[in-house]
Design a protein around this motif. Structure first.
Motif: not given
Length: 355
Positions: A189-198, A203-215
């Motif tokens: 589906l997609f991949q994300k390089t996690v950020t320090p805040s992730d 305690n949360r992972l931000v899902i890039p908008k375009q991927h979130a809305e798509k999948h």
DNA sequence: CCTTGTGTTGAG
DNA sequence: TCAACACAAGGG
């Protein structure tokens, strides 16, 4: 910046990965000596002797590559035309990066024999074949999305990795747990390089908008409560994450449950997590991760040979509104014609907006 | 403010 | 189809 059909502008600050491991087998078709003309707009770049300045002409140096156009700031834009319309492929620091982006696009748009900036040497190269199938398994807009965000190579590599997983499965290497065919083919589906805040205290992972809305199911606006999503990891362990939209930051996030995953997998900033789903009608979701160094995830903890019991049954747990999701996730295959339509719909501007 | 990439034109 | 050019719109 743009209000395309599906406006979206998550500016993923991707590292400008040097494009194309796959293009290493390519040779430049043109090797013209760089005869830069003039200087970039108002920026530096003043070729030898400021004499014949022509200073004010601010002529931009034209590119020797097809589909590549200079930007005022010295960077390079890539574009391709289709149906009398320009499709913008993004901007790049290096001229050849833009050229490679064009190559990718032109192959997706016009097929493998399309004229590219960098000619392919070997036609039966395994890599080339894989890339071709990768291209075909994604819609044009998806490919363009990747180019614009400079994530094309990451995704390509990811898909290759996936492929090898499937192969090892077919070769029977995987009579892992539940004796039967417990592992189903997945699609990336997609991949994300996690950020320090992730991986931090939020305690949360931000899902890039375009991927979130798509999948993932959309539930923006009101129902900010979110839903529970189930993901299975390599070791058949199921992870439950709360998935919701945060109005405050206008972002999609995985919250409850995420920190446990970070802890167990010992995720560090820079590592990446990838999401997958089963191919069939049952939209089982999977989560995987890999360390920054790229070492494929073979987490000792998650590999646990025989953790059988009945992990497979849990697959069905993903009982969230799949109905709404399916329309998103099940659009992988017949993208050839459909995405053309979606494409044409966007013809408000001269340049097609894809994201 | 700076950058993107859109609007637009004219050449091929 | 394509690139050149100008510059409006957006993001920081």
């Amino acid at each position: 910046m743009d209000k395309g059909c599906i406006d979206d502008q998550t500016t993923t600050s991707e590292t400008i990965s040097t494009v194309a491991p796959h293009l290493t087998t390519l040779i430049p078709q043109k090797e013209i000596s760089l005869c830069r003309v003039g200087s970039g707009a108002s920026t530096v770049l003043d070729p030898e002797g400021g004499l014949e300045v022509e200073a004010q002409s601010r002529k931009l140096p034209s590119s020797r590559y097809k589909g590549v156009v200079p930007q005022p700031n010295g960077r390079w834009g890539a574009q391709i035309y289709e149906k009398h319309q320009r499709v913008w492929l993004g901007t790049f620091n290096e001229e050849d990066e833009a050229a490679k982006a064009y190559d990718v696009a032109v192959q997706r748009f016009r097929g493998r024999d399309a004229i590219t900036n960098f000619k392919q040497i070997i036609t039966d190269d395994k890599e080339a074949t894989m890339e071709a199938s990768f291209l075909n398994s994604h819609s044009k807009s998806e490919i363009i999305d990747m180019l614009r965000k400079h994530t094309y190579n990451d995704e390509l590599e990811q898909s290759k990795r996936n492929r090898s997983i499937h192969q090892s499965i077919r070769t029977g290497l995987n009579n892992s747990s539940s004796g039967l065919s417990s592992i189903k083919p997945r699609e990336h589906l997609f991949q994300k390089t996690v950020t320090p805040s992730d991986v931090g205290k939020l305690n949360r992972l931000v899902i890039p908008k375009q991927h979130a809305e798509k999948h993932f199911p959309v539930q923006k606006g009101g129902s900010s409560k979110g839903v529970l999503l189930h993901f299975e990891d390599n070791g058949s362990k199921v992870w439950r994450f709360r998935y919701s939209f945060w109005n405050s930051s206008q972002s999609y996030v995985l919250t409850k449950g995420w920190s446990r995953f970070v802890k167990e997998k010992n995720l560090k900033a820079g590592d990446s997590v990838s999401f997958h789903s089963s191919i069939g009608p049952d939209k089982q979701l999977y989560i995987d991760w890999k360390s920054k160094s790229g070492s494929s995830n073979t987490n000792p903890r998650s590999i646990k040979p025989v953790k059988l019991v009945e992990p497979v049954q849990m697959l069905r747990l993903f009982g969230v509104d799949i109905s709404s999701v399916s329309s998103y996730t099940s659009n992988k295959r017949s993208n050839t014609e459909r995405d053309l339509l979606g494409f044409q719909d966007c013809k408000k501007q001269r340049t097609i907006n894809v994201l």
